[in-house]
Design a protein around this motif. Sequence first.
Motif, PDB file in Angstrom:
ATOM      1  N   SER A  57       0.670  -1.026   0.323  1.00 38.53           N
ATOM      2  CA  SER A  57      -0.164  -0.091  -0.273  1.00 38.53           C
ATOM      3  C   SER A  57       0.838   1.116  -0.109  1.00 38.53           C
ATOM      4  O   SER A  57       0.259   2.014  -0.657  1.00 38.53           O
ATOM      5  CB  SER A  57      -0.962   0.055   1.417  1.00 38.53           C
ATOM      6  N   ASP A  58       2.184   1.360   0.282  1.00 37.04           N
ATOM      7  CA  ASP A  58       3.092   2.721   0.434  1.00 37.04           C
ATOM      8  C   ASP A  58       2.819   2.544  -1.139  1.00 37.04           C
ATOM      9  O   ASP A  58       3.122   4.289  -1.229  1.00 37.04           O
ATOM     10  CB  ASP A  58       4.109   1.965   1.062  1.00 37.04           C
ATOM     11  N   GLU A  59       3.108   1.447  -1.688  1.00 38.82           N
ATOM     12  CA  GLU A  59       3.784   1.950  -3.426  1.00 38.82           C
ATOM     13  C   GLU A  59       2.253   2.826  -4.093  1.00 38.82           C
ATOM     14  O   GLU A  59       2.178   3.857  -4.629  1.00 38.82           O
ATOM     15  CB  GLU A  59       4.215   1.386  -4.287  1.00 38.82           C
ATOM     16  N   VAL A  60       0.738   2.350  -3.239  1.00 41.94           N
ATOM     17  CA  VAL A  60       0.025   2.506  -3.633  1.00 41.94           C
ATOM     18  C   VAL A  60       0.039   3.850  -3.138  1.00 41.94           C
ATOM     19  O   VAL A  60      -0.490   5.158  -4.376  1.00 41.94           O
ATOM     20  CB  VAL A  60      -1.410   1.521  -3.212  1.00 41.94           C
ATOM     21  N   LEU A  61       0.267   4.311  -2.282  1.00 37.56           N
ATOM     22  CA  LEU A  61      -0.169   5.702  -1.408  1.00 37.56           C
ATOM     23  C   LEU A  61       1.060   7.131  -2.355  1.00 37.56           C
ATOM     24  O   LEU A  61       0.257   7.637  -2.628  1.00 37.56           O
ATOM     25  CB  LEU A  61       0.528   5.831   0.362  1.00 37.56           C
ATOM     26  N   ALA A  62       1.979   6.385  -2.514  1.00 39.01           N
ATOM     27  CA  ALA A  62       3.159   7.126  -3.868  1.00 39.01           C
ATOM     28  C   ALA A  62       1.807   7.253  -4.894  1.00 39.01           C
ATOM     29  O   ALA A  62       2.401   8.288  -5.273  1.00 39.01           O
ATOM     30  CB  ALA A  62       4.285   6.378  -4.062  1.00 39.01           C
ATOM     31  N   HIS A  63       1.843   6.548  -5.860  1.00 36.39           N
ATOM     32  CA  HIS A  63       1.493   6.395  -6.473  1.00 36.39           C
ATOM     33  C   HIS A  63       0.062   7.786  -6.394  1.00 36.39           C
ATOM     34  O   HIS A  63       0.055   8.470  -7.564  1.00 36.39           O
ATOM     35  CB  HIS A  63       0.551   5.820  -7.704  1.00 36.39           C
ATOM     36  N   ILE A  64      -0.705   7.018  -5.714  1.00 37.80           N
ATOM     37  CA  ILE A  64      -1.963   8.512  -5.049  1.00 37.80           C
ATOM     38  C   ILE A  64      -1.346  10.294  -4.922  1.00 37.80           C
ATOM     39  O   ILE A  64      -1.998  10.918  -5.564  1.00 37.80           O
ATOM     40  CB  ILE A  64      -2.485   8.002  -3.473  1.00 37.80           C
ATOM     41  N   PHE A  65      -0.306  10.580  -4.307  1.00 38.53           N
ATOM     42  CA  PHE A  65      -0.315  11.252  -3.437  1.00 38.53           C
ATOM     43  C   PHE A  65       0.712  12.344  -5.397  1.00 38.53           C
ATOM     44  O   PHE A  65      -0.098  13.397  -5.113  1.00 38.53           O
ATOM     45  CB  PHE A  65       1.383  11.256  -2.511  1.00 38.53           C
ATOM     46  N   LEU A  66       1.393  11.562  -6.264  1.00 37.95           N
ATOM     47  CA  LEU A  66       1.933  12.064  -7.257  1.00 37.95           C
ATOM     48  C   LEU A  66       0.532  12.256  -8.366  1.00 37.95           C
ATOM     49  O   LEU A  66       0.936  13.641  -8.638  1.00 37.95           O
ATOM     50  CB  LEU A  66       2.565  11.391  -7.900  1.00 37.95           C
ATOM     51  N   ALA A  67      -0.509  11.363  -8.715  1.00 38.14           N
ATOM     52  CA  ALA A  67      -1.303  11.358  -9.535  1.00 38.14           C
ATOM     53  C   ALA A  67      -2.698  12.633  -8.478  1.00 38.14           C
ATOM     54  O   ALA A  67      -3.655  13.217 -10.144  1.00 38.14           O
ATOM     55  CB  ALA A  67      -2.655  10.421  -9.628  1.00 38.14           C
ATOM     56  N   LEU A  68      -2.974  12.308  -8.195  1.00 41.78           N
ATOM     57  CA  LEU A  68      -4.296  12.749  -7.072  1.00 41.78           C
ATOM     58  C   LEU A  68      -4.612  13.579  -5.840  1.00 41.78           C
ATOM     59  O   LEU A  68      -5.478  14.410  -5.892  1.00 41.78           O
ATOM     60  CB  LEU A  68      -5.202  11.458  -7.036  1.00 41.78           C
TER      61      LEU A  68
END
Length: 367
Positions: free
Chosen positions: A89-100
Amino acid sequence: MSRYWSAVVHQLKPYVPGEQPKLANLIKLNTNENPYPPSPQVLAAIQAELGDDASRLRLYPDPGATGLRATLARQHGLQPAQVFVGNGSDEVLAHIFLALLKHEDAAGQPRPLLFPDVTYSFYPTYCLLYGVTARTLALDEQLGLHLDDYIAQADAGAVIFPNPNAPTGRGVPLADVERLLLARPDMVVVVDEAYVDFGAESAATLVDRFPNLVVVHTFSKSRSLAGMRVGYALAQVPLIEALERVKDSFNSYPLDRLALAAAQAAVEDEAYFEQTRQAVMRSRDWLGTELTKLGFEVLPSQANFVFARHPQHSGAALQQVLREHAIIVRHFRQPERIAPYLRITIGTDAECQALVQALVAALKGSL
Protein backbone atom coordinates in the motif's frame (compact mmCIF):
# COMPACT_ATOMS: atom_id res chain seq x y z
CA MET A 1 25.88 14.30 0.89
CA SER A 2 27.19 14.66 -2.64
CA ARG A 3 27.37 17.39 -5.24
CA TYR A 4 25.79 14.91 -7.66
CA TRP A 5 22.52 14.79 -5.77
CA SER A 6 19.40 16.24 -7.37
CA ALA A 7 18.02 19.24 -5.50
CA VAL A 8 15.00 17.35 -4.18
CA VAL A 9 17.21 14.84 -2.33
CA HIS A 10 18.54 17.55 -0.01
CA GLN A 11 14.99 18.30 1.17
CA LEU A 12 13.89 14.75 1.91
CA LYS A 13 13.34 13.39 5.41
CA PRO A 14 12.93 9.69 4.67
CA TYR A 15 10.40 7.55 6.50
CA VAL A 16 11.98 5.45 9.26
CA PRO A 17 10.53 1.92 9.25
CA GLY A 18 10.13 -0.16 12.37
CA GLU A 19 13.21 -1.98 13.58
CA GLN A 20 13.80 -5.49 12.23
CA PRO A 21 16.31 -6.83 14.79
CA LYS A 22 18.09 -10.16 14.47
CA LEU A 23 17.83 -11.33 18.08
CA ALA A 24 17.32 -14.86 19.36
CA ASN A 25 13.99 -15.68 21.07
CA LEU A 26 12.64 -12.25 20.20
CA ILE A 27 9.00 -11.26 20.78
CA LYS A 28 8.49 -8.75 17.97
CA LEU A 29 5.60 -6.38 18.67
CA ASN A 30 6.81 -3.26 16.88
CA THR A 31 5.72 -3.31 13.23
CA ASN A 32 2.08 -4.47 13.30
CA GLU A 33 2.71 -7.73 11.50
CA ASN A 34 0.05 -10.40 11.91
CA PRO A 35 1.06 -12.98 14.53
CA TYR A 36 -0.50 -15.79 12.50
CA PRO A 37 0.83 -17.32 9.25
CA PRO A 38 -1.03 -16.77 5.99
CA SER A 39 -3.74 -19.13 4.86
CA PRO A 40 -2.57 -22.63 3.87
CA GLN A 41 -4.20 -21.89 0.52
CA VAL A 42 -1.61 -19.14 0.02
CA LEU A 43 1.26 -21.59 0.33
CA ALA A 44 -0.48 -23.99 -2.05
CA ALA A 45 -1.02 -21.21 -4.60
CA ILE A 46 2.64 -20.20 -4.45
CA GLN A 47 3.75 -23.78 -4.98
CA ALA A 48 1.34 -24.19 -7.88
CA GLU A 49 2.67 -21.01 -9.48
CA LEU A 50 6.24 -22.26 -9.14
CA GLY A 51 5.39 -25.63 -10.64
CA ASP A 52 7.90 -28.46 -10.61
CA ASP A 53 10.85 -26.49 -11.99
CA ALA A 54 9.98 -22.83 -11.32
CA SER A 55 10.28 -22.16 -15.06
CA ARG A 56 7.45 -19.63 -14.95
CA LEU A 57 9.70 -17.23 -13.07
CA ARG A 58 11.55 -16.52 -16.31
CA LEU A 59 8.36 -14.85 -17.62
CA TYR A 60 7.05 -11.44 -16.66
CA PRO A 61 3.93 -11.38 -14.47
CA ASP A 62 0.56 -10.10 -15.67
CA PRO A 63 1.00 -6.30 -15.79
CA GLY A 64 -2.74 -5.82 -15.30
CA ALA A 65 -3.03 -8.20 -12.32
CA THR A 66 -6.24 -9.38 -14.01
CA GLY A 67 -7.10 -12.28 -11.72
CA LEU A 68 -6.37 -10.44 -8.49
CA ARG A 69 -8.31 -7.35 -9.54
CA ALA A 70 -11.31 -9.47 -10.50
CA THR A 71 -11.20 -11.27 -7.15
CA LEU A 72 -10.94 -8.00 -5.21
CA ALA A 73 -13.74 -6.47 -7.26
CA ARG A 74 -16.05 -9.38 -6.39
CA GLN A 75 -15.14 -9.08 -2.73
CA HIS A 76 -16.07 -5.39 -2.63
CA GLY A 77 -19.03 -5.47 -5.03
CA LEU A 78 -17.21 -3.35 -7.63
CA GLN A 79 -15.87 -3.74 -11.17
CA PRO A 80 -12.25 -4.74 -11.90
CA ALA A 81 -11.73 -1.34 -13.53
CA GLN A 82 -12.34 0.21 -10.10
CA VAL A 83 -9.39 -1.66 -8.55
CA PHE A 84 -5.72 -0.65 -8.67
CA VAL A 85 -2.98 -2.87 -7.25
CA GLY A 86 0.60 -2.10 -6.31
CA ASN A 87 3.73 -3.24 -4.53
CA GLY A 88 2.39 -2.77 -1.01
CA SER A 89 0.00 0.00 0.00
CA ASP A 90 2.98 2.35 0.36
CA GLU A 91 3.58 2.23 -3.40
CA VAL A 92 -0.15 2.65 -4.00
CA LEU A 93 -0.10 5.71 -1.74
CA ALA A 94 2.97 7.09 -3.51
CA HIS A 95 1.14 6.95 -6.84
CA ILE A 96 -1.92 8.55 -5.23
CA PHE A 97 0.14 11.46 -3.92
CA LEU A 98 1.61 12.10 -7.35
CA ALA A 99 -1.54 11.53 -9.40
CA LEU A 100 -4.34 12.90 -7.23
CA LEU A 101 -3.22 15.05 -4.29
CA LYS A 102 -1.32 18.00 -5.80
CA HIS A 103 -3.72 20.81 -6.75
CA GLU A 104 -3.72 24.56 -7.39
CA ASP A 105 -6.40 27.24 -7.33
CA ALA A 106 -7.33 29.47 -10.27
CA ALA A 107 -4.48 31.83 -9.42
CA GLY A 108 -1.93 29.05 -9.48
CA GLN A 109 -1.52 28.89 -5.71
CA PRO A 110 -1.23 25.49 -4.03
CA ARG A 111 -4.35 24.05 -2.46
CA PRO A 112 -3.05 22.21 0.59
CA LEU A 113 -3.39 18.53 1.29
CA LEU A 114 -4.88 17.97 4.75
CA PHE A 115 -3.95 15.19 7.18
CA PRO A 116 -3.74 14.77 10.97
CA ASP A 117 -0.76 16.04 12.94
CA VAL A 118 -0.36 12.59 14.52
CA THR A 119 -0.67 10.01 11.77
CA TYR A 120 1.25 7.75 9.40
CA SER A 121 4.64 9.40 9.03
CA PHE A 122 5.01 8.46 5.37
CA TYR A 123 2.52 11.23 4.46
CA PRO A 124 4.91 14.16 5.05
CA THR A 125 7.67 12.17 3.36
CA TYR A 126 5.61 11.84 0.19
CA CYS A 127 4.71 15.54 0.34
CA LEU A 128 8.42 16.42 0.26
CA LEU A 129 9.16 13.91 -2.48
CA TYR A 130 6.39 15.10 -4.79
CA GLY A 131 6.23 18.77 -3.85
CA VAL A 132 2.76 18.58 -2.31
CA THR A 133 1.84 21.46 0.00
CA ALA A 134 0.62 20.03 3.31
CA ARG A 135 -1.43 21.34 6.21
CA THR A 136 -1.84 19.29 9.37
CA LEU A 137 -4.87 19.46 11.65
CA ALA A 138 -4.46 18.62 15.31
CA LEU A 139 -6.09 15.62 16.90
CA ASP A 140 -8.05 16.38 20.06
CA GLU A 141 -6.71 15.87 23.59
CA GLN A 142 -7.75 12.19 23.46
CA LEU A 143 -5.96 11.85 20.10
CA GLY A 144 -9.26 11.59 18.27
CA LEU A 145 -9.80 12.73 14.66
CA HIS A 146 -12.74 15.00 13.80
CA LEU A 147 -13.64 15.23 10.11
CA ASP A 148 -15.68 18.41 10.63
CA ASP A 149 -12.31 20.15 11.03
CA TYR A 150 -11.46 19.11 7.46
CA ILE A 151 -14.78 20.25 6.04
CA ALA A 152 -14.05 23.74 7.37
CA GLN A 153 -10.77 24.13 5.42
CA ALA A 154 -12.28 25.86 2.39
CA ASP A 155 -9.03 26.27 0.46
CA ALA A 156 -7.93 22.63 0.69
CA GLY A 157 -7.46 20.53 -2.42
CA ALA A 158 -7.41 17.05 -0.91
CA VAL A 159 -7.59 15.05 2.33
CA ILE A 160 -5.87 11.86 3.44
CA PHE A 161 -6.25 10.07 6.76
CA PRO A 162 -5.97 6.50 8.04
CA ASN A 163 -9.06 4.85 9.44
CA PRO A 164 -8.26 3.59 12.01
CA ASN A 165 -5.59 6.19 12.53
CA ALA A 166 -1.99 5.18 13.04
CA PRO A 167 -0.35 5.10 15.50
CA THR A 168 -3.34 5.78 17.76
CA GLY A 169 -5.65 2.95 16.60
CA ARG A 170 -8.73 5.15 16.88
CA GLY A 171 -11.33 4.96 14.13
CA VAL A 172 -13.97 7.34 12.80
CA PRO A 173 -17.54 6.25 11.97
CA LEU A 174 -18.50 5.65 8.36
CA ALA A 175 -21.22 8.29 8.72
CA ASP A 176 -18.54 10.91 9.39
CA VAL A 177 -16.64 9.90 6.25
CA GLU A 178 -19.85 10.14 4.24
CA ARG A 179 -20.57 13.60 5.67
CA LEU A 180 -17.11 14.78 4.59
CA LEU A 181 -17.63 13.46 1.07
CA LEU A 182 -21.03 15.12 0.80
CA ALA A 183 -19.77 18.44 2.14
CA ARG A 184 -16.63 18.64 0.02
CA PRO A 185 -17.17 17.17 -3.45
CA ASP A 186 -14.40 19.50 -4.67
CA MET A 187 -11.68 17.57 -2.81
CA VAL A 188 -10.13 14.19 -3.35
CA VAL A 189 -10.64 12.18 -0.14
CA VAL A 190 -8.26 9.27 0.50
CA VAL A 191 -9.13 6.86 3.32
CA ASP A 192 -6.13 4.70 4.18
CA GLU A 193 -7.65 1.52 5.63
CA ALA A 194 -4.57 -0.55 6.44
CA TYR A 195 -6.13 -1.68 9.74
CA VAL A 196 -9.84 -1.55 8.93
CA ASP A 197 -10.38 -5.31 9.18
CA PHE A 198 -9.79 -5.24 12.94
CA GLY A 199 -13.02 -3.48 13.85
CA ALA A 200 -13.52 -0.25 11.92
CA GLU A 201 -16.05 0.55 9.19
CA SER A 202 -14.76 0.50 5.61
CA ALA A 203 -15.53 3.31 3.19
CA ALA A 204 -15.33 0.82 0.30
CA THR A 205 -19.13 0.69 0.37
CA LEU A 206 -19.19 4.38 -0.67
CA VAL A 207 -16.96 4.12 -3.75
CA ASP A 208 -19.80 3.81 -6.28
CA ARG A 209 -21.51 6.91 -4.88
CA PHE A 210 -18.60 9.35 -4.63
CA PRO A 211 -16.32 10.17 -7.58
CA ASN A 212 -13.77 11.88 -5.29
CA LEU A 213 -13.19 8.92 -2.95
CA VAL A 214 -10.15 6.61 -2.88
CA VAL A 215 -9.95 3.73 -0.40
CA VAL A 216 -6.58 2.03 0.18
CA HIS A 217 -6.06 -1.47 1.60
CA THR A 218 -3.05 -3.68 2.28
CA PHE A 219 -2.41 -7.41 2.53
CA SER A 220 0.30 -6.83 5.14
CA LYS A 221 -1.92 -6.82 8.23
CA SER A 222 -5.12 -8.86 8.25
CA ARG A 223 -4.00 -11.14 5.39
CA SER A 224 -0.58 -11.95 6.96
CA LEU A 225 1.34 -11.11 3.78
CA ALA A 226 3.69 -8.30 4.84
CA GLY A 227 6.54 -10.22 3.22
CA MET A 228 4.83 -10.34 -0.18
CA ARG A 229 4.17 -6.58 -0.57
CA VAL A 230 0.65 -6.26 -1.96
CA GLY A 231 -1.68 -3.28 -1.65
CA TYR A 232 -4.62 -1.90 -3.60
CA ALA A 233 -6.90 1.07 -4.08
CA LEU A 234 -10.63 1.25 -4.80
CA ALA A 235 -12.13 4.24 -6.62
CA GLN A 236 -14.24 5.19 -9.60
CA VAL A 237 -12.69 4.58 -13.01
CA PRO A 238 -11.33 8.10 -13.75
CA LEU A 239 -9.25 8.06 -10.55
CA ILE A 240 -8.01 4.52 -11.22
CA GLU A 241 -7.00 5.62 -14.74
CA ALA A 242 -4.84 8.36 -13.22
CA LEU A 243 -3.09 5.80 -11.00
CA GLU A 244 -2.56 3.47 -13.97
CA ARG A 245 -0.93 6.31 -15.91
CA VAL A 246 1.53 6.91 -13.10
CA LYS A 247 2.20 3.21 -12.60
CA ASP A 248 2.88 2.60 -16.27
CA SER A 249 5.25 5.57 -16.29
CA PHE A 250 7.14 4.08 -13.34
CA ASN A 251 6.90 0.26 -13.33
CA SER A 252 4.49 -1.72 -15.47
CA TYR A 253 5.08 -4.95 -13.48
CA PRO A 254 4.75 -3.95 -9.81
CA LEU A 255 3.59 -7.35 -8.50
CA ASP A 256 5.55 -10.51 -9.15
CA ARG A 257 3.98 -13.84 -10.03
CA LEU A 258 4.18 -15.26 -6.51
CA ALA A 259 2.67 -12.14 -4.93
CA LEU A 260 -0.25 -12.20 -7.35
CA ALA A 261 -0.95 -15.87 -6.65
CA ALA A 262 -0.58 -15.45 -2.89
CA ALA A 263 -2.84 -12.41 -2.68
CA GLN A 264 -5.63 -13.97 -4.71
CA ALA A 265 -5.57 -17.12 -2.59
CA ALA A 266 -5.62 -15.05 0.61
CA VAL A 267 -8.77 -13.23 -0.47
CA GLU A 268 -10.49 -16.45 -1.51
CA ASP A 269 -9.95 -18.12 1.89
CA GLU A 270 -12.51 -16.03 3.74
CA ALA A 271 -12.93 -18.54 6.57
CA TYR A 272 -9.25 -18.41 7.53
CA PHE A 273 -9.24 -14.60 7.30
CA GLU A 274 -12.21 -14.39 9.65
CA GLN A 275 -10.69 -16.85 12.10
CA THR A 276 -7.37 -15.02 12.43
CA ARG A 277 -8.75 -11.49 12.55
CA GLN A 278 -11.17 -12.49 15.29
CA ALA A 279 -8.28 -14.04 17.22
CA VAL A 280 -6.30 -10.80 16.96
CA MET A 281 -9.25 -8.72 18.17
CA ARG A 282 -9.82 -11.01 21.16
CA SER A 283 -6.16 -10.76 22.11
CA ARG A 284 -6.25 -6.97 21.68
CA ASP A 285 -9.19 -6.63 24.03
CA TRP A 286 -7.53 -8.90 26.59
CA LEU A 287 -4.27 -6.98 26.40
CA GLY A 288 -6.02 -3.63 26.77
CA THR A 289 -7.75 -4.87 29.91
CA GLU A 290 -4.52 -6.19 31.41
CA LEU A 291 -2.60 -3.00 30.67
CA THR A 292 -5.37 -0.97 32.30
CA LYS A 293 -5.05 -3.12 35.43
CA LEU A 294 -1.35 -2.18 35.50
CA GLY A 295 -2.18 1.52 35.50
CA PHE A 296 -1.76 2.21 31.78
CA GLU A 297 -4.01 4.59 29.90
CA VAL A 298 -5.01 2.66 26.77
CA LEU A 299 -6.67 4.37 23.82
CA PRO A 300 -9.68 2.54 22.34
CA SER A 301 -8.28 0.62 19.37
CA GLN A 302 -9.86 -0.73 16.19
CA ALA A 303 -6.48 -1.87 14.84
CA ASN A 304 -4.11 -4.78 15.48
CA PHE A 305 -2.20 -2.77 18.06
CA VAL A 306 -2.81 -0.70 21.16
CA PHE A 307 -1.46 2.76 21.97
CA ALA A 308 -0.83 3.12 25.68
CA ARG A 309 1.03 5.19 28.24
CA HIS A 310 1.82 4.88 31.93
CA PRO A 311 1.42 8.07 34.01
CA GLN A 312 4.51 7.32 36.10
CA HIS A 313 6.98 6.11 33.46
CA SER A 314 8.18 7.45 30.13
CA GLY A 315 7.58 5.62 26.91
CA ALA A 316 11.32 5.48 26.24
CA ALA A 317 12.02 3.88 29.63
CA LEU A 318 9.28 1.29 29.17
CA GLN A 319 10.52 0.45 25.68
CA GLN A 320 14.04 -0.10 27.01
CA VAL A 321 13.01 -2.33 29.89
CA LEU A 322 10.92 -4.47 27.56
CA ARG A 323 13.87 -4.78 25.23
CA GLU A 324 15.85 -6.22 28.14
CA HIS A 325 13.19 -8.95 28.20
CA ALA A 326 13.67 -9.50 24.42
CA ILE A 327 10.33 -7.79 23.65
CA ILE A 328 10.39 -5.08 20.98
CA VAL A 329 7.64 -2.43 20.85
CA ARG A 330 7.43 0.88 18.96
CA HIS A 331 8.13 4.23 20.60
CA PHE A 332 7.77 7.56 18.77
CA ARG A 333 9.78 10.53 20.04
CA GLN A 334 8.00 12.91 17.68
CA PRO A 335 5.54 14.58 17.80
CA GLU A 336 6.39 15.33 21.41
CA ARG A 337 2.88 14.84 22.74
CA ILE A 338 2.89 11.15 21.83
CA ALA A 339 6.35 10.51 23.29
CA PRO A 340 4.84 9.03 26.52
CA TYR A 341 3.07 6.31 24.50
CA LEU A 342 4.05 2.88 23.29
CA ARG A 343 2.49 1.31 20.22
CA ILE A 344 2.23 -2.41 20.93
CA THR A 345 1.41 -4.84 18.14
CA ILE A 346 -0.97 -7.63 19.07
CA GLY A 347 0.92 -10.91 19.10
CA THR A 348 -0.19 -14.42 19.88
CA ASP A 349 -1.81 -15.04 23.25
CA ALA A 350 1.50 -16.37 24.56
CA GLU A 351 3.36 -13.28 23.34
CA CYS A 352 0.79 -10.94 24.91
CA GLN A 353 1.04 -12.82 28.19
CA ALA A 354 4.85 -12.58 28.12
CA LEU A 355 4.56 -8.83 27.54
CA VAL A 356 2.25 -8.40 30.52
CA GLN A 357 4.50 -10.52 32.74
CA ALA A 358 7.53 -8.42 31.77
CA LEU A 359 5.65 -5.21 32.56
CA VAL A 360 4.47 -6.59 35.93
CA ALA A 361 8.07 -7.36 36.86
CA ALA A 362 9.32 -4.00 35.64
CA LEU A 363 6.66 -1.99 37.44
CA LYS A 364 7.20 -3.88 40.69
CA GLY A 365 10.86 -2.97 40.46
CA SER A 366 9.98 0.59 39.43
CA LEU A 367 11.91 -0.09 36.21
